[in-house]
Scaffold this motif. Structure first.
Motif: not given
Length: 399
Positions: A151-152, A157-163, A165-167, A171-176
Protein backbone atom coordinates in the motif's frame (compact mmCIF):
# COMPACT_ATOMS: atom_id res chain seq x y z
CA UNK A 1 -135.92 -41.98 118.25
CA UNK A 2 -132.27 -40.98 118.03
CA UNK A 3 -129.99 -43.21 116.04
CA UNK A 4 -126.73 -44.21 117.65
CA UNK A 5 -123.67 -44.52 115.44
CA UNK A 6 -120.70 -46.71 116.21
CA UNK A 7 -118.69 -43.63 117.23
CA UNK A 8 -121.37 -42.37 119.58
CA UNK A 9 -124.44 -40.39 119.62
CA UNK A 10 -124.95 -37.58 117.11
CA UNK A 11 -124.65 -34.98 119.84
CA UNK A 12 -121.27 -36.23 120.85
CA UNK A 13 -119.83 -36.14 117.29
CA UNK A 14 -119.08 -32.39 117.26
CA UNK A 15 -117.34 -32.47 120.64
CA UNK A 16 -115.08 -35.29 119.69
CA UNK A 17 -114.12 -33.58 116.40
CA UNK A 18 -113.08 -30.47 118.30
CA UNK A 19 -110.93 -32.56 120.63
CA UNK A 20 -109.21 -34.32 117.72
CA UNK A 21 -108.51 -30.99 116.01
CA UNK A 22 -106.96 -29.50 119.14
CA UNK A 23 -104.77 -32.54 119.65
CA UNK A 24 -103.58 -32.34 116.01
CA UNK A 25 -102.65 -28.68 116.31
CA UNK A 26 -100.71 -29.30 119.50
CA UNK A 27 -98.86 -32.17 117.85
CA UNK A 28 -97.90 -29.99 114.84
CA UNK A 29 -96.74 -27.23 117.20
CA UNK A 30 -94.40 -29.51 119.14
CA UNK A 31 -93.07 -31.08 115.92
CA UNK A 32 -92.23 -27.65 114.48
CA UNK A 33 -90.37 -26.69 117.65
CA UNK A 34 -88.43 -29.95 117.56
CA UNK A 35 -87.56 -29.52 113.89
CA UNK A 36 -86.40 -25.93 114.39
CA UNK A 37 -84.24 -27.00 117.29
CA UNK A 38 -82.62 -29.72 115.25
CA UNK A 39 -81.95 -27.30 112.37
CA UNK A 40 -80.28 -24.81 114.68
CA UNK A 41 -78.23 -27.59 116.19
CA UNK A 42 -77.13 -28.73 112.74
CA UNK A 43 -76.28 -25.16 111.74
CA UNK A 44 -74.29 -24.66 114.88
CA UNK A 45 -72.39 -27.88 114.31
CA UNK A 46 -71.55 -27.15 110.60
CA UNK A 47 -67.71 -26.85 110.41
CA UNK A 48 -65.92 -23.70 109.16
CA UNK A 49 -63.30 -24.43 106.46
CA UNK A 50 -60.03 -22.47 106.41
CA UNK A 51 -57.97 -22.20 103.22
CA UNK A 52 -54.25 -22.77 103.69
CA UNK A 53 -52.13 -19.87 102.43
CA UNK A 54 -48.62 -18.52 102.70
CA UNK A 55 -48.07 -14.88 103.53
CA UNK A 56 -45.24 -12.38 103.35
CA UNK A 57 -44.81 -8.90 104.75
CA UNK A 58 -44.77 -5.93 102.39
CA UNK A 59 -41.21 -4.57 102.33
CA UNK A 60 -39.14 -1.83 100.80
CA UNK A 61 -36.56 -2.85 98.25
CA UNK A 62 -34.95 -2.23 94.89
CA UNK A 63 -36.88 -3.08 91.76
CA UNK A 64 -35.79 -3.07 88.13
CA UNK A 65 -38.12 -3.07 85.17
CA UNK A 66 -37.52 -6.03 82.88
CA UNK A 67 -38.61 -6.01 79.26
CA UNK A 68 -38.61 -9.15 77.15
CA UNK A 69 -37.72 -9.26 73.47
CA UNK A 70 -37.72 -12.31 71.18
CA UNK A 71 -34.83 -13.20 68.91
CA UNK A 72 -33.01 -16.03 67.14
CA UNK A 73 -29.58 -17.37 68.02
CA UNK A 74 -26.80 -17.40 65.45
CA UNK A 75 -23.09 -18.07 65.54
CA UNK A 76 -20.84 -15.04 65.98
CA UNK A 77 -19.06 -16.19 62.83
CA UNK A 78 -21.53 -17.89 60.54
CA UNK A 79 -21.38 -18.26 56.80
CA UNK A 80 -23.30 -19.84 53.97
CA UNK A 81 -21.00 -21.78 51.65
CA UNK A 82 -21.32 -21.33 47.89
CA UNK A 83 -19.17 -23.06 45.25
CA UNK A 84 -16.54 -20.73 43.80
CA UNK A 85 -17.57 -21.25 40.20
CA UNK A 86 -17.58 -18.77 37.35
CA UNK A 87 -20.79 -17.49 35.84
CA UNK A 88 -19.80 -19.17 32.57
CA UNK A 89 -20.31 -22.71 33.84
CA UNK A 90 -23.89 -23.87 33.48
CA UNK A 91 -23.71 -26.32 36.38
CA UNK A 92 -21.61 -29.16 37.72
CA UNK A 93 -22.72 -32.48 39.14
CA UNK A 94 -22.08 -33.26 42.82
CA UNK A 95 -19.91 -36.38 43.00
CA UNK A 96 -19.51 -36.60 46.79
CA UNK A 97 -20.75 -34.90 49.97
CA UNK A 98 -18.08 -35.31 52.64
CA UNK A 99 -19.87 -33.89 55.69
CA UNK A 100 -23.21 -33.96 57.46
CA UNK A 101 -25.00 -31.61 59.82
CA UNK A 102 -23.32 -31.47 63.21
CA UNK A 103 -19.82 -32.31 61.96
CA UNK A 104 -16.90 -30.21 63.16
CA UNK A 105 -14.77 -28.94 60.29
CA UNK A 106 -11.56 -26.96 59.95
CA UNK A 107 -10.94 -24.12 57.59
CA UNK A 108 -10.13 -25.43 54.10
CA UNK A 109 -11.56 -28.90 54.72
CA UNK A 110 -13.32 -30.26 51.58
CA UNK A 111 -17.10 -30.30 52.00
CA UNK A 112 -18.28 -31.29 48.52
CA UNK A 113 -16.54 -32.72 45.44
CA UNK A 114 -17.84 -31.75 41.99
CA UNK A 115 -17.50 -33.63 38.70
CA UNK A 116 -14.59 -32.10 36.76
CA UNK A 117 -14.68 -34.27 33.62
CA UNK A 118 -16.68 -31.79 31.54
CA UNK A 119 -14.30 -29.00 32.49
CA UNK A 120 -11.30 -31.05 31.45
CA UNK A 121 -12.88 -31.64 28.03
CA UNK A 122 -13.64 -27.93 27.73
CA UNK A 123 -10.08 -27.00 28.58
CA UNK A 124 -8.71 -29.38 25.96
CA UNK A 125 -11.10 -27.95 23.37
CA UNK A 126 -10.25 -24.34 24.21
CA UNK A 127 -6.53 -25.06 24.06
CA UNK A 128 -6.87 -26.69 20.63
CA UNK A 129 -8.95 -23.80 19.28
CA UNK A 130 -6.51 -21.26 20.64
CA UNK A 131 -3.60 -23.08 19.06
CA UNK A 132 -5.35 -23.08 15.67
CA UNK A 133 -6.29 -19.41 15.88
CA UNK A 134 -2.80 -18.44 16.92
CA UNK A 135 -1.44 -20.15 13.78
CA UNK A 136 -4.00 -18.31 11.65
CA UNK A 137 -3.14 -15.07 13.37
CA UNK A 138 0.54 -15.50 12.64
CA UNK A 139 -0.20 -16.00 8.92
CA UNK A 140 -2.60 -13.06 8.89
CA UNK A 141 -0.05 -10.81 10.56
CA UNK A 142 2.49 -11.65 7.80
CA UNK A 143 -0.09 -10.90 5.11
CA UNK A 144 -1.10 -7.61 6.77
CA UNK A 145 2.56 -6.57 6.94
CA UNK A 146 3.06 -7.37 3.23
CA UNK A 147 -0.12 -5.54 2.24
CA UNK A 148 0.94 -2.53 4.28
CA UNK A 149 4.25 -2.35 2.36
CA UNK A 150 2.45 -2.74 -0.97
CA UNK A 151 0.00 0.00 0.00
CA UNK A 152 2.84 2.40 0.80
CA UNK A 153 4.52 1.62 -2.56
CA UNK A 154 1.23 2.09 -4.43
CA UNK A 155 0.66 5.45 -2.78
CA UNK A 156 4.16 6.55 -3.83
CA UNK A 157 3.52 5.45 -7.41
CA UNK A 158 0.13 7.15 -7.39
CA UNK A 159 1.79 10.40 -6.35
CA UNK A 160 4.17 9.97 -9.31
CA UNK A 161 1.25 9.31 -11.62
CA UNK A 162 2.44 5.77 -12.30
CA UNK A 163 -0.78 4.05 -11.07
CA UNK A 164 -4.43 4.94 -11.27
CA UNK A 165 -6.86 5.82 -8.51
CA UNK A 166 -8.56 2.48 -9.02
CA UNK A 167 -5.31 0.62 -8.34
CA UNK A 168 -4.79 2.61 -5.15
CA UNK A 169 -8.36 1.99 -3.98
CA UNK A 170 -8.05 -1.73 -4.62
CA UNK A 171 -4.86 -1.95 -2.59
CA UNK A 172 -6.42 0.09 0.22
CA UNK A 173 -9.43 -2.26 0.34
CA UNK A 174 -7.27 -5.39 0.50
CA UNK A 175 -5.20 -3.93 3.31
CA UNK A 176 -8.22 -2.87 5.39
CA UNK A 177 -9.88 -6.28 4.93
CA UNK A 178 -6.73 -8.04 6.13
CA UNK A 179 -6.54 -5.79 9.18
CA UNK A 180 -10.21 -6.43 9.99
CA UNK A 181 -9.59 -10.16 9.76
CA UNK A 182 -6.66 -9.82 12.14
CA UNK A 183 -8.82 -7.90 14.61
CA UNK A 184 -11.50 -10.60 14.44
CA UNK A 185 -8.87 -13.23 15.17
CA UNK A 186 -7.67 -11.21 18.16
CA UNK A 187 -11.24 -10.93 19.48
CA UNK A 188 -11.80 -14.67 19.05
CA UNK A 189 -8.53 -15.44 20.78
CA UNK A 190 -9.39 -13.12 23.67
CA UNK A 191 -12.78 -14.82 24.08
CA UNK A 192 -11.23 -18.27 24.02
CA UNK A 193 -8.55 -17.21 26.47
CA UNK A 194 -11.23 -15.92 28.86
CA UNK A 195 -13.21 -19.15 28.53
CA UNK A 196 -10.05 -21.16 29.11
CA UNK A 197 -9.22 -19.17 32.24
CA UNK A 198 -12.78 -19.62 33.56
CA UNK A 199 -12.65 -23.35 32.91
CA UNK A 200 -9.29 -23.62 34.67
CA UNK A 201 -10.69 -21.57 37.57
CA UNK A 202 -13.75 -23.84 37.83
CA UNK A 203 -11.55 -26.93 37.63
CA UNK A 204 -9.44 -25.65 40.53
CA UNK A 205 -12.63 -25.14 42.58
CA UNK A 206 -14.32 -28.47 42.01
CA UNK A 207 -13.50 -29.22 45.63
CA UNK A 208 -15.67 -26.89 47.77
CA UNK A 209 -13.81 -26.11 51.01
CA UNK A 210 -15.00 -24.82 54.39
CA UNK A 211 -14.27 -21.06 54.49
CA UNK A 212 -14.12 -21.10 58.31
CA UNK A 213 -13.67 -23.64 61.06
CA UNK A 214 -16.77 -24.53 63.04
CA UNK A 215 -19.81 -26.76 63.07
CA UNK A 216 -21.81 -27.72 60.00
CA UNK A 217 -25.30 -26.49 60.71
CA UNK A 218 -26.96 -27.52 57.47
CA UNK A 219 -26.03 -29.39 54.28
CA UNK A 220 -28.21 -28.37 51.36
CA UNK A 221 -26.96 -30.53 48.48
CA UNK A 222 -26.92 -34.25 47.76
CA UNK A 223 -24.89 -36.52 45.52
CA UNK A 224 -26.16 -36.29 41.96
CA UNK A 225 -27.40 -32.70 42.24
CA UNK A 226 -26.31 -30.18 39.62
CA UNK A 227 -25.18 -26.95 41.22
CA UNK A 228 -23.92 -23.55 40.13
CA UNK A 229 -22.30 -20.51 41.70
CA UNK A 230 -25.69 -19.48 43.18
CA UNK A 231 -26.36 -22.81 44.95
CA UNK A 232 -26.17 -22.84 48.77
CA UNK A 233 -24.02 -25.84 49.68
CA UNK A 234 -23.90 -25.68 53.49
CA UNK A 235 -24.04 -23.41 56.51
CA UNK A 236 -21.09 -23.38 58.89
CA UNK A 237 -20.96 -21.57 62.21
CA UNK A 238 -18.36 -21.12 64.88
CA UNK A 239 -20.73 -21.69 67.80
CA UNK A 240 -18.19 -21.31 70.60
CA UNK A 241 -19.94 -17.98 71.08
CA UNK A 242 -23.42 -17.13 69.83
CA UNK A 243 -25.34 -13.90 69.53
CA UNK A 244 -28.94 -12.81 69.39
CA UNK A 245 -30.19 -9.56 67.93
CA UNK A 246 -33.36 -7.93 69.24
CA UNK A 247 -35.23 -4.83 68.14
CA UNK A 248 -35.70 -2.49 71.10
CA UNK A 249 -38.28 0.29 71.27
CA UNK A 250 -37.24 3.93 71.50
CA UNK A 251 -38.68 4.16 75.03
CA UNK A 252 -36.27 1.49 76.30
CA UNK A 253 -33.08 1.85 74.26
CA UNK A 254 -31.55 4.69 76.31
CA UNK A 255 -31.43 2.46 79.40
CA UNK A 256 -29.12 0.00 77.63
CA UNK A 257 -25.36 0.19 77.18
CA UNK A 258 -22.54 -1.91 75.81
CA UNK A 259 -21.22 -4.47 78.31
CA UNK A 260 -24.49 -4.62 80.29
CA UNK A 261 -25.36 -8.12 81.55
CA UNK A 262 -28.57 -9.72 80.29
CA UNK A 263 -30.49 -12.92 80.88
CA UNK A 264 -31.33 -15.02 77.85
CA UNK A 265 -33.89 -17.82 78.07
CA UNK A 266 -33.68 -20.64 75.53
CA UNK A 267 -36.59 -22.92 76.34
CA UNK A 268 -35.40 -25.66 73.98
CA UNK A 269 -32.24 -26.12 76.08
CA UNK A 270 -32.97 -25.29 79.72
CA UNK A 271 -35.43 -23.58 82.04
CA UNK A 272 -32.68 -21.57 83.72
CA UNK A 273 -31.44 -18.48 81.88
CA UNK A 274 -28.07 -18.09 80.20
CA UNK A 275 -26.01 -15.00 81.01
CA UNK A 276 -24.91 -12.79 78.16
CA UNK A 277 -23.86 -9.22 77.61
CA UNK A 278 -24.77 -6.44 75.24
CA UNK A 279 -22.11 -6.01 72.56
CA UNK A 280 -23.70 -3.24 70.51
CA UNK A 281 -26.57 -0.76 70.71
CA UNK A 282 -27.59 0.87 67.43
CA UNK A 283 -27.60 4.64 67.45
CA UNK A 284 -29.95 4.87 64.48
CA UNK A 285 -33.41 3.33 64.26
CA UNK A 286 -34.26 0.71 61.67
CA UNK A 287 -35.73 2.59 58.72
CA UNK A 288 -38.80 0.37 58.44
CA UNK A 289 -39.36 -1.03 61.95
CA UNK A 290 -38.47 2.22 63.77
CA UNK A 291 -36.74 0.16 66.45
CA UNK A 292 -33.10 -0.04 67.53
CA UNK A 293 -31.13 -3.27 66.89
CA UNK A 294 -29.30 -4.48 70.01
CA UNK A 295 -26.87 -7.41 69.86
CA UNK A 296 -26.18 -9.67 72.83
CA UNK A 297 -23.41 -12.25 72.97
CA UNK A 298 -23.36 -15.53 74.95
CA UNK A 299 -20.62 -18.02 75.74
CA UNK A 300 -21.34 -21.46 74.28
CA UNK A 301 -18.30 -23.58 75.05
CA UNK A 302 -20.52 -26.58 75.85
CA UNK A 303 -22.22 -26.31 72.47
CA UNK A 304 -25.75 -26.49 73.89
CA UNK A 305 -26.95 -23.44 72.00
CA UNK A 306 -27.62 -24.00 68.31
CA UNK A 307 -27.90 -21.47 65.55
CA UNK A 308 -31.57 -20.86 64.73
CA UNK A 309 -32.93 -21.56 68.23
CA UNK A 310 -35.62 -19.21 69.55
CA UNK A 311 -34.53 -17.06 72.50
CA UNK A 312 -36.06 -14.49 74.86
CA UNK A 313 -33.80 -11.68 76.00
CA UNK A 314 -34.66 -10.09 79.36
CA UNK A 315 -33.34 -6.53 79.54
CA UNK A 316 -33.15 -4.46 82.74
CA UNK A 317 -34.18 -0.89 82.01
CA UNK A 318 -35.55 1.64 84.52
CA UNK A 319 -34.95 0.92 88.24
CA UNK A 320 -35.99 2.36 91.61
CA UNK A 321 -34.44 2.00 95.07
CA UNK A 322 -36.39 1.93 98.34
CA UNK A 323 -39.71 1.19 96.66
CA UNK A 324 -42.66 -0.52 98.38
CA UNK A 325 -42.54 -3.98 96.85
CA UNK A 326 -44.54 -7.19 96.76
CA UNK A 327 -43.81 -10.45 94.96
CA UNK A 328 -44.93 -10.07 91.38
CA UNK A 329 -46.81 -13.38 91.50
CA UNK A 330 -48.90 -12.15 94.44
CA UNK A 331 -50.71 -9.63 92.22
CA UNK A 332 -53.97 -10.99 90.82
CA UNK A 333 -55.61 -9.59 87.69
CA UNK A 334 -59.37 -9.17 87.90
CA UNK A 335 -60.44 -7.65 84.63
CA UNK A 336 -58.83 -4.21 84.50
CA UNK A 337 -58.09 -4.30 88.25
CA UNK A 338 -54.95 -5.45 90.01
CA UNK A 339 -55.47 -6.76 93.52
CA UNK A 340 -53.61 -8.44 96.37
CA UNK A 341 -55.03 -10.20 99.42
CA UNK A 342 -54.04 -8.93 102.86
CA UNK A 343 -54.55 -10.99 106.02
CA UNK A 344 -55.59 -9.39 109.32
CA UNK A 345 -54.93 -10.54 112.90
CA UNK A 346 -58.11 -12.65 112.81
CA UNK A 347 -56.76 -14.61 109.81
CA UNK A 348 -59.35 -13.13 107.47
CA UNK A 349 -58.34 -12.29 103.90
CA UNK A 350 -59.25 -8.91 102.41
CA UNK A 351 -59.13 -8.06 98.72
CA UNK A 352 -57.15 -4.86 98.17
CA UNK A 353 -56.88 -2.88 94.94
CA UNK A 354 -53.30 -1.82 94.20
CA UNK A 355 -51.58 0.44 91.70
CA UNK A 356 -48.47 -1.20 90.28
CA UNK A 357 -45.44 0.75 89.09
CA UNK A 358 -42.21 -0.86 87.92
CA UNK A 359 -42.42 -4.61 87.39
CA UNK A 360 -39.25 -6.65 87.79
CA UNK A 361 -38.70 -10.35 87.23
CA UNK A 362 -39.69 -11.23 90.82
CA UNK A 363 -40.81 -8.01 92.51
CA UNK A 364 -43.36 -5.36 91.63
CA UNK A 365 -43.45 -1.80 92.92
CA UNK A 366 -46.71 -0.82 94.65
CA UNK A 367 -47.47 2.86 94.27
CA UNK A 368 -50.75 2.73 96.18
CA UNK A 369 -52.83 0.13 97.99
CA UNK A 370 -50.71 -1.48 100.72
CA UNK A 371 -48.28 -0.34 103.38
CA UNK A 372 -44.94 -1.67 104.55
CA UNK A 373 -45.43 -4.35 107.21
CA UNK A 374 -48.84 -5.57 106.05
CA UNK A 375 -49.18 -9.28 105.41
CA UNK A 376 -50.20 -10.31 101.92
CA UNK A 377 -50.98 -13.75 100.53
CA UNK A 378 -48.21 -14.99 98.23
CA UNK A 379 -49.42 -18.56 97.76
CA UNK A 380 -53.00 -19.70 97.75
CA UNK A 381 -54.24 -16.30 96.54
CA UNK A 382 -55.90 -17.89 93.51
CA UNK A 383 -58.11 -19.99 95.81
CA UNK A 384 -59.57 -17.31 98.07
CA UNK A 385 -62.10 -14.51 97.92
CA UNK A 386 -62.67 -11.37 99.95
CA UNK A 387 -63.50 -12.06 103.64
CA UNK A 388 -62.49 -15.74 103.44
CA UNK A 389 -61.10 -17.33 106.57
CA UNK A 390 -57.55 -18.55 105.96
CA UNK A 391 -54.95 -20.63 107.73
CA UNK A 392 -51.37 -19.39 107.50
CA UNK A 393 -48.88 -22.16 106.78
CA UNK A 394 -45.14 -22.04 106.32
CA UNK A 395 -44.93 -23.86 103.00
CA UNK A 396 -46.12 -26.63 100.74
CA UNK A 397 -49.91 -26.26 101.08
CA UNK A 398 -50.59 -22.93 99.47
CA UNK A 399 -50.70 -22.51 95.73
Amino acid sequence: MERECWWGRPGEKRGRAVKFTALGLMLLFFMSIFTAGCSKKEEAEEPTYEIAVQVQEVKKGDVKKVVVYPGTLRGIEETTVYPKLSAMVGGLKVMAVNVKAGDRVTRGQPLVQLDSSSLQYQIQGYEAQIEGLQARKAGTEVRVADLEKNLERTRFLFDQGAVSQADLDKMETEYQAARAGLQELDASLNGLQASLENARYDLANCSVPAPIGGTVGLVQVNEGDTISAQTEVAVIADNSRVEVEVNVSESEVNYLKQGQKVKVYVEAVAEAPFTGQITSVAQTAHQTLKTYPVKCELDNQKGLLKSGMFAEVHLNTVSRSGAVTVPRDAVVLKGARQVVYTVDDESVAHERDVQIGIEGEKLAEVIKGVEVGEKIVVKGHTLIDDEDKVKIVTGGKGQ
